[in-house]
Scaffold this motif. Sequence first.
Motif, short mmCIF file in Angstrom:
data_model
loop_
_atom_site.label_atom_id
_atom_site.label_comp_id
_atom_site.label_asym_id
_atom_site.label_seq_id
_atom_site.Cartn_x
_atom_site.Cartn_y
_atom_site.Cartn_z
N GLY A 117 2.60 22.45 -40.65
CA GLY A 117 3.98 22.78 -41.02
C GLY A 117 4.60 23.93 -40.24
N LEU A 118 4.35 23.99 -38.95
CA LEU A 118 4.98 25.06 -38.14
C LEU A 118 6.49 24.91 -38.14
CD1 LEU A 118 4.30 27.41 -36.00
CD2 LEU A 118 4.88 25.69 -34.29
N GLY A 119 6.97 23.67 -38.24
CA GLY A 119 8.41 23.41 -38.12
C GLY A 119 8.74 23.12 -36.67
N ALA A 131 11.82 31.41 -36.85
CA ALA A 131 10.60 31.55 -37.67
C ALA A 131 9.46 30.76 -37.03
CB ALA A 131 10.87 31.06 -39.09
N SER A 132 9.74 29.54 -36.58
CA SER A 132 8.67 28.72 -36.01
C SER A 132 8.12 29.33 -34.72
CB SER A 132 9.17 27.29 -35.75
OG SER A 132 9.55 26.70 -36.98
N GLN A 135 6.10 32.36 -35.71
CA GLN A 135 4.81 31.99 -36.29
C GLN A 135 3.85 31.50 -35.20
OE1 GLN A 135 5.89 29.28 -39.48
NE2 GLN A 135 7.07 30.86 -40.51
N GLN A 155 -0.11 19.90 -36.83
CA GLN A 155 0.46 18.72 -37.48
C GLN A 155 1.76 19.11 -38.17
OE1 GLN A 155 -2.04 15.95 -39.95
NE2 GLN A 155 -0.75 16.71 -41.62
N ASP A 156 2.81 18.44 -37.83
CA ASP A 156 4.08 18.56 -38.54
C ASP A 156 4.88 17.30 -38.26
OD1 ASP A 156 6.72 19.11 -39.45
OD2 ASP A 156 6.26 21.25 -39.39
N PRO A 157 5.19 16.52 -39.29
CA PRO A 157 5.93 15.28 -39.07
C PRO A 157 7.30 15.51 -38.43
CG PRO A 157 5.09 15.39 -41.33
CD PRO A 157 4.84 16.73 -40.71
N GLN A 158 7.78 16.75 -38.45
CA GLN A 158 9.10 17.01 -37.86
C GLN A 158 9.06 17.35 -36.37
OE1 GLN A 158 11.38 19.83 -40.15
NE2 GLN A 158 11.40 18.53 -41.96
N ASP A 177 0.18 13.13 -39.11
CA ASP A 177 -0.13 13.23 -40.53
C ASP A 177 -0.87 11.96 -40.99
OD1 ASP A 177 -0.01 14.21 -43.12
OD2 ASP A 177 1.95 13.31 -43.52
N PHE A 181 -5.87 17.17 -41.82
CA PHE A 181 -6.65 17.61 -42.99
C PHE A 181 -8.15 17.36 -42.82
CE2 PHE A 181 -2.35 16.53 -44.68
CZ PHE A 181 -1.98 17.83 -44.99
N ILE A 193 2.13 28.23 -42.87
CA ILE A 193 3.12 29.17 -43.42
C ILE A 193 4.29 28.41 -44.04
CG2 ILE A 193 4.49 31.25 -42.88
CD1 ILE A 193 1.74 31.65 -41.75
N HIS A 194 4.58 28.76 -45.28
CA HIS A 194 5.73 28.19 -46.01
C HIS A 194 5.66 26.67 -46.11
CE1 HIS A 194 8.09 31.96 -44.46
NE2 HIS A 194 7.37 32.24 -45.53
N TYR A 196 4.88 22.97 -48.08
CA TYR A 196 5.20 22.41 -49.40
C TYR A 196 3.92 22.23 -50.20
CZ TYR A 196 9.46 21.28 -46.82
OH TYR A 196 10.58 21.36 -46.04
N VAL A 199 1.21 19.69 -49.24
CA VAL A 199 0.39 20.06 -48.07
C VAL A 199 -0.75 20.99 -48.53
CG1 VAL A 199 0.40 21.30 -45.86
CG2 VAL A 199 2.26 19.71 -46.41
C1 LIG Z 1 9.56 24.76 -45.34
S1 LIG Z 1 9.13 24.13 -43.75
C2 LIG Z 1 8.36 25.54 -43.04
C3 LIG Z 1 8.59 25.61 -41.57
C4 LIG Z 1 8.13 26.93 -40.94
N1 LIG Z 1 6.72 27.11 -41.07
C5 LIG Z 1 8.88 28.09 -41.55
O1 LIG Z 1 8.28 28.99 -42.16
O2 LIG Z 1 10.11 28.13 -41.41
C6 LIG Z 1 7.79 23.06 -44.14
C7 LIG Z 1 7.28 22.29 -42.93
O3 LIG Z 1 6.17 21.50 -43.34
C8 LIG Z 1 6.23 20.30 -42.65
N2 LIG Z 1 5.41 19.26 -43.30
C9 LIG Z 1 5.77 18.40 -44.28
N3 LIG Z 1 4.74 17.57 -44.57
C10 LIG Z 1 3.71 17.93 -43.75
C11 LIG Z 1 2.38 17.45 -43.58
N4 LIG Z 1 1.90 16.44 -44.29
N5 LIG Z 1 1.61 18.06 -42.66
C12 LIG Z 1 2.07 19.09 -41.93
N6 LIG Z 1 3.32 19.58 -42.05
C13 LIG Z 1 4.12 19.02 -42.96
C14 LIG Z 1 7.72 19.97 -42.63
O4 LIG Z 1 8.03 18.99 -41.66
C15 LIG Z 1 8.30 21.34 -42.34
O5 LIG Z 1 8.42 21.56 -40.97
#
Ligand SMILES: C[S@@+](CC[C@H](N)C(=O)[O-])C[C@H]1O[C@@H](n2cnc3c(N)ncnc32)[C@H](O)[C@@H]1O
Length: 280
Positions: A117-119, A131-132, A135, A155-158, A177, A181, A193-194, A196, A199
């Motif tokens: 989830g780096l973004g 932020a990304s 980080q 790993q980040d689907p975005q 994804d 894991f 970091i940050h 959901y 995750v």
């Molecule tokens: C709230 S954002 C945080 C982004 C960044 N780390 C920040 O602090 O601004 C959550 C991130 O988790 C990613 N995410 C969602 N599902 C995920 C998964 N299964 N594996 C990895 N990352 C995932 C989203 O795509 C999103 O970029």
Amino acid sequence: MPHTNRKKKNAGAMPLNAENKKTVVHTKRKEVLDEEGWVHVVDTPRTTRRSTISKAALHSGDFEINGVQYVNRTLEEMRVELAYWRKAWEIDEACAGLKTALEKLGEQKIGKVVVLGLGSLQNARREGRRASYTQLVALEIVMAVLGARVSTVFQDPQFTDTDKLLLKELGYEIVEDPEAFQHIVESSLVYAIHCYADVYKEVSEQKTPAVFIGTDVENFGRFNLSETAEVTAKALEEMVKGYESVDFPQIRHDFSDTKIYWRKKLEEVKPEVKPEEVKP
Ligand SMILES: C[S@@+](CC[C@H](N)C(=O)[O-])C[C@H]1O[C@@H](n2cnc3c(N)ncnc32)[C@H](O)[C@@H]1O
């Protein structure tokens, strides 16, 4: 930072000043100065008043994938941004604070780094990109202090294709994804970091990693009230039992509510003895 419709204030091409502001307002495209000193060129009808331009317009991107807005960036532009944010991070006191905090971990034998989830570094929200990037460069410090460069998966689907190109160029592996894991084992460092709740829940269901850098487990339970979050909070609390922890040094909100957890060395873990088991 070259870009089609955002320009840094006083970047040379169109500096905003009291005189030319008026001229700009008479065109169909309008320039809006945001609180960070960036000039956004926004398509707007002549009747739209400056005060009615929403934050959403300021954050609308050049393209959208699955409902997420992104800005156009070439790989070269992203290299330049990375260098910019690395420099900004390295002179910030949070960077020095992180090095000091990491000293507490002592020697750690990390087998694999798993970054979740780096973004996207192309996120349309400038604060999100910042932020990304921050980080990402802070992770470089974590890896440098904790030892030699080890195999690292992201790993980040975005992630966009250009995100993946940049990360690959830096020597990292990108997986889809949910593959990351599976890479979480007892010698792993998880950097999330940050993220959901779902995750973190996945993380808690793997082997307990040597180091976990993520949301403060106590606050996670306190502020996230969904059912998944409650279950996750309990699972995370369980996971970090017997871990030591230290706050991740703050810079803006880029590491808000983030902690570094690490497993105590086996010799430091005293076996828990229930009072009734203590023989006189
Ligand atoms: C709230 S954002 C945080 C982004 C960044 N780390 C920040 O602090 O601004 C959550 C991130 O988790 C990613 N995410 C969602 N599902 C995920 C998964 N299964 N594996 C990895 N990352 C995932 C989203 O795509 C999103 O970029």
